[in-house]
Design a protein around this motif. Structure first.
Motif, PDB file in Angstrom:
ATOM      1  N   CYS A  95      32.338  37.318  38.036  1.00 16.91           N
ATOM      2  CA  CYS A  95      32.640  38.671  37.558  1.00 16.91           C
ATOM      3  C   CYS A  95      34.137  38.786  37.271  1.00 16.91           C
ATOM      4  CB  CYS A  95      32.230  39.716  38.593  1.00 16.91           C
ATOM      5  SG  CYS A  95      32.216  41.416  37.957  1.00 16.91           S
ATOM      6  N   LEU A  96      34.459  39.555  36.262  1.00 17.17           N
ATOM      7  CA  LEU A  96      35.843  39.847  35.891  1.00 17.17           C
ATOM      8  C   LEU A  96      36.107  41.336  36.090  1.00 17.17           C
ATOM      9  CD1 LEU A  96      35.478  37.872  32.625  1.00 17.17           C
ATOM     10  CD2 LEU A  96      37.372  37.343  34.179  1.00 17.17           C
ATOM     11  N   ILE A  97      37.375  41.676  36.280  1.00 14.62           N
ATOM     12  CA  ILE A  97      37.808  43.073  36.228  1.00 14.62           C
ATOM     13  C   ILE A  97      38.632  43.228  34.960  1.00 14.62           C
ATOM     14  CG2 ILE A  97      39.289  44.830  37.254  1.00 14.62           C
ATOM     15  CD1 ILE A  97      36.807  44.589  38.836  1.00 14.62           C
ATOM     16  N   LYS A  98      38.215  44.145  34.107  1.00 16.85           N
ATOM     17  CA  LYS A  98      38.883  44.336  32.825  1.00 16.85           C
ATOM     18  C   LYS A  98      39.811  45.542  32.870  1.00 16.85           C
ATOM     19  CE  LYS A  98      37.855  44.459  27.846  1.00 16.85           C
ATOM     20  NZ  LYS A  98      36.758  44.459  26.848  1.00 16.85           N
ATOM     21  N   HIS A  99      41.039  45.351  32.354  1.00 22.49           N
ATOM     22  CA  HIS A  99      41.996  46.451  32.225  1.00 22.49           C
ATOM     23  C   HIS A  99      41.717  47.146  30.898  1.00 22.49           C
ATOM     24  CE1 HIS A  99      46.212  47.911  31.119  1.00 22.49           C
ATOM     25  NE2 HIS A  99      45.816  48.657  32.116  1.00 22.49           N
ATOM     26  N   SER A 100      41.250  48.382  30.994  1.00 21.25           N
ATOM     27  CA  SER A 100      40.700  49.058  29.813  1.00 21.25           C
ATOM     28  C   SER A 100      41.717  49.225  28.698  1.00 21.25           C
ATOM     29  CB  SER A 100      40.130  50.423  30.217  1.00 21.25           C
ATOM     30  OG  SER A 100      39.124  50.265  31.207  1.00 21.25           O
ATOM     31  N   ARG A 101      42.935  49.615  29.021  1.00 21.80           N
ATOM     32  CA  ARG A 101      43.912  49.930  27.977  1.00 21.80           C
ATOM     33  C   ARG A 101      44.304  48.712  27.162  1.00 21.80           C
ATOM     34  NH1 ARG A 101      49.947  51.848  29.323  1.00 21.80           N
ATOM     35  NH2 ARG A 101      50.179  49.589  29.370  1.00 21.80           N
ATOM     36  N   SER A 102      44.493  47.575  27.825  1.00 22.51           N
ATOM     37  CA  SER A 102      44.948  46.376  27.125  1.00 22.51           C
ATOM     38  C   SER A 102      43.802  45.445  26.739  1.00 22.51           C
ATOM     39  CB  SER A 102      45.928  45.598  28.018  1.00 22.51           C
ATOM     40  OG  SER A 102      45.259  45.090  29.161  1.00 22.51           O
ATOM     41  N   SER A 103      42.605  45.722  27.264  1.00 24.06           N
ATOM     42  CA  SER A 103      41.433  44.862  27.054  1.00 24.06           C
ATOM     43  C   SER A 103      41.644  43.448  27.585  1.00 24.06           C
ATOM     44  CB  SER A 103      41.054  44.794  25.567  1.00 24.06           C
ATOM     45  OG  SER A 103      40.607  46.069  25.127  1.00 24.06           O
ATOM     46  N   SER A 104      42.606  43.289  28.494  1.00 27.39           N
ATOM     47  CA  SER A 104      42.820  41.993  29.141  1.00 27.39           C
ATOM     48  C   SER A 104      42.171  42.025  30.525  1.00 27.39           C
ATOM     49  CB  SER A 104      44.309  41.670  29.245  1.00 27.39           C
ATOM     50  OG  SER A 104      44.985  42.684  29.971  1.00 27.39           O
ATOM     51  N   PHE A 105      42.032  40.848  31.116  1.00 26.81           N
ATOM     52  CA  PHE A 105      41.338  40.767  32.392  1.00 26.81           C
ATOM     53  C   PHE A 105      42.335  40.720  33.548  1.00 26.81           C
ATOM     54  CE2 PHE A 105      38.175  39.045  29.379  1.00 26.81           C
ATOM     55  CZ  PHE A 105      37.161  39.975  29.624  1.00 26.81           C
ATOM     56  N   ALA A 106      42.101  41.583  34.542  1.00 21.95           N
ATOM     57  CA  ALA A 106      43.028  41.758  35.658  1.00 21.95           C
ATOM     58  C   ALA A 106      42.633  40.953  36.885  1.00 21.95           C
ATOM     59  CB  ALA A 106      43.117  43.245  36.027  1.00 21.95           C
ATOM     60  N   GLY A 107      41.531  40.226  36.809  1.00 26.61           N
ATOM     61  CA  GLY A 107      41.142  39.419  37.951  1.00 26.61           C
ATOM     62  C   GLY A 107      39.730  38.899  37.811  1.00 26.61           C
ATOM     63  N   THR A 108      39.391  37.969  38.688  1.00 28.46           N
ATOM     64  CA  THR A 108      38.048  37.396  38.676  1.00 28.46           C
ATOM     65  C   THR A 108      37.633  37.032  40.088  1.00 28.46           C
ATOM     66  OG1 THR A 108      36.653  35.653  37.751  1.00 28.46           O
ATOM     67  CG2 THR A 108      38.904  35.048  38.286  1.00 28.46           C
ATOM     68  N   VAL A 109      36.338  36.962  40.295  1.00 25.07           N
ATOM     69  CA  VAL A 109      35.773  36.534  41.570  1.00 25.07           C
ATOM     70  C   VAL A 109      34.392  35.956  41.271  1.00 25.07           C
ATOM     71  CG1 VAL A 109      34.599  38.727  42.117  1.00 25.07           C
ATOM     72  CG2 VAL A 109      35.423  37.253  43.986  1.00 25.07           C
ATOM     73  N   ARG A 110      33.885  35.149  42.188  1.00 26.01           N
ATOM     74  CA  ARG A 110      32.530  34.626  42.020  1.00 26.01           C
ATOM     75  C   ARG A 110      31.795  34.703  43.352  1.00 26.01           C
ATOM     76  NH1 ARG A 110      33.551  27.992  41.822  1.00 26.01           N
ATOM     77  NH2 ARG A 110      34.102  27.796  44.032  1.00 26.01           N
ATOM     78  N   ILE A 111      30.479  34.712  43.283  1.00 30.72           N
ATOM     79  CA  ILE A 111      29.681  34.445  44.476  1.00 30.72           C
ATOM     80  C   ILE A 111      28.955  33.123  44.230  1.00 30.72           C
ATOM     81  CG2 ILE A 111      29.430  36.835  45.220  1.00 30.72           C
ATOM     82  CD1 ILE A 111      26.528  36.731  44.116  1.00 30.72           C
ATOM     83  N   VAL A 112      29.170  32.200  45.147  1.00 28.64           N
ATOM     84  CA  VAL A 112      28.450  30.931  45.105  1.00 28.64           C
ATOM     85  C   VAL A 112      27.118  31.168  45.800  1.00 28.64           C
ATOM     86  CG1 VAL A 112      28.470  28.504  45.761  1.00 28.64           C
ATOM     87  CG2 VAL A 112      30.629  29.664  45.216  1.00 28.64           C
ATOM     88  N   ARG A 113      26.033  30.957  45.071  1.00 32.56           N
ATOM     89  CA  ARG A 113      24.728  31.240  45.669  1.00 32.56           C
ATOM     90  C   ARG A 113      23.760  30.089  45.445  1.00 32.56           C
ATOM     91  NH1 ARG A 113      20.256  34.986  43.846  1.00 32.56           N
ATOM     92  NH2 ARG A 113      19.847  34.111  45.868  1.00 32.56           N
ATOM     93  N   PRO A 114      23.618  29.238  46.464  1.00 35.73           N
ATOM     94  CA  PRO A 114      22.711  28.100  46.363  1.00 35.73           C
ATOM     95  C   PRO A 114      21.258  28.564  46.312  1.00 35.73           C
ATOM     96  CG  PRO A 114      23.539  28.297  48.599  1.00 35.73           C
ATOM     97  CD  PRO A 114      24.291  29.297  47.772  1.00 35.73           C
ATOM     98  N   THR A 115      20.456  27.842  45.581  1.00 32.06           N
ATOM     99  CA  THR A 115      19.025  28.142  45.502  1.00 32.06           C
ATOM    100  C   THR A 115      18.176  26.927  45.860  1.00 32.06           C
ATOM    101  OG1 THR A 115      19.060  27.635  43.133  1.00 32.06           O
ATOM    102  CG2 THR A 115      19.313  29.945  43.770  1.00 32.06           C
ATOM    103  N   GLU A 116      18.814  25.769  45.934  1.00 31.73           N
ATOM    104  CA  GLU A 116      18.094  24.537  46.264  1.00 31.73           C
ATOM    105  C   GLU A 116      18.648  23.944  47.561  1.00 31.73           C
ATOM    106  OE1 GLU A 116      18.031  21.857  42.975  1.00 31.73           O
ATOM    107  OE2 GLU A 116      17.670  23.450  41.503  1.00 31.73           O
ATOM    108  N   SER A 117      17.845  23.175  48.238  1.00 32.40           N
ATOM    109  CA  SER A 117      18.164  22.696  49.589  1.00 32.40           C
ATOM    110  C   SER A 117      19.434  21.853  49.642  1.00 32.40           C
ATOM    111  CB  SER A 117      16.984  21.887  50.147  1.00 32.40           C
ATOM    112  OG  SER A 117      16.691  20.775  49.313  1.00 32.40           O
ATOM    113  N   HIS A 118      19.743  21.125  48.563  1.00 31.03           N
ATOM    114  CA  HIS A 118      20.911  20.235  48.579  1.00 31.03           C
ATOM    115  C   HIS A 118      22.215  20.955  48.226  1.00 31.03           C
ATOM    116  CE1 HIS A 118      19.846  20.304  44.295  1.00 31.03           C
ATOM    117  NE2 HIS A 118      21.114  20.000  44.062  1.00 31.03           N
TER     118      HIS A 118
END
Length: 275
Positions: A95-118
């Motif tokens: 996911c990104l956080i967008k700065h509305s006025r400049s249309s640039s991105f002010a940050g990012t984050v992720r969730i790592v979510r495993p779905t398989e055993s390995h």
């Protein structure tokens, strides 16, 4: 900021009538509702969560991460591509956080979510020995029920100039010279907004258990707004002094103040509409 004059009057009247009668409870409830609406609407006036659901948006994520983790902090080697990726990205939601006025991105984050055993969380692969709370070890839970909040990054130009070289500034404040005074009031919420975006992604995916490796002072600062992470191990040296933390839906929703719960719900609604 909220209208301090009106807030003071409301506080005075509430004190005069007391909080335990109907009028006092009504006034107190009104004050909390107004504060909740202010915080969430102020955030959404300048910033918006954007799920990185396309290749071009994910490239923006990787560019921000390269700028912070490779070029600024030196946690990873600088890459010719100008993008920072790892093996966990294959089973992550970004996911990104967008700065509305400049249309640039002010940050990012992720969730790592495993779905398989390995598939492992980063905390399992690199810092498993740091988890001393056996009951909350991620290995106790089904893979689909766990995630890790990871790779939170805020570009340098969104942070205060005097803190550019401060450890941890990459998830903090912004350059005051770049943005208006009105907007500055909102930008301390960038890191909070990113954590809420991660929480919203986890809630939307119905994930029960979340983990994160972070500095204890960041955990404390998140506690100020009611994001109460539970420390599950000692501080270790992993890209600086960090400790393993755990949070679940109950801890998140019961500890948040009404103001920030509304902000979380609004961010979640925005993310839900993008899926």
């Amino acid at each position: 900021m909220p209208n301090l004059k009106n807030t003071n009057v409301l506080d005075v009247v509430t004190k005069l009538v007391g909080k335990n009668n109907k009028i006092g409870k009504l006034l107190s409830g009104y004050g909390k509702l107004r504060e909740a609406n202010y915080i969430s609407s102020h955030f959404s006036s300048y910033l918006a969560p954007v799920v990185a659901s396309t290749n071009s948006l994910r490239d923006e994520v990787f560019k921000i991460r390269h700028g912070v983790y490779c070029e600024e902090l030196g946690f990873e080697p600088v890459k010719e591509s100008g993008m920072e990726l790892d093996d966990f990205d294959d089973f992550s939601v970004h996911c990104l956080i967008k700065h509305s006025r400049s249309s640039s991105f002010a940050g990012t984050v992720r969730i790592v979510r495993p779905t398989e055993s390995h598939q492992q969380l980063p905390i399992e692969k690199y810092c498993l020995n740091s988890i001393t709370d056996d009951q909350l070890n991620p290995s106790n839970f089904d893979r689909k029920d766990i995630c890790e909040v990871s790779r939170l990054a805020v570009p340098k130009h969104f942070r205060r100039r005097q803190m550019d070289n401060h450890q941890g500034a990459a998830v903090g404040t912004i350059n005051q010279d770049t943005y208006s005074e009105t907007e500055l009031r909102c930008f301390p919420f960038i890191a909070v907004g990113l954590y809420f975006a991660a929480a919203a992604l986890a809630l939307e995916e119905e994930i029960k258990h979340a983990y994160v490796m972070m500095e204890p002072r960041l955990a404390r600062s998140m506690g100020f707004v009611g994001i109460k992470f539970q420390q599950i191990g000692p501080v270790v040296d992993y890209h600086g002094k960090r400790a393993p933390y755990y949070i679940n839906q109950e801890l998140l929703k019961t500890k948040l103040s009404p103001s920030f719960l509304k902000m979380l719900n609004d961010i979640r609604q925005s993310i839900s509409e993008q899926k």
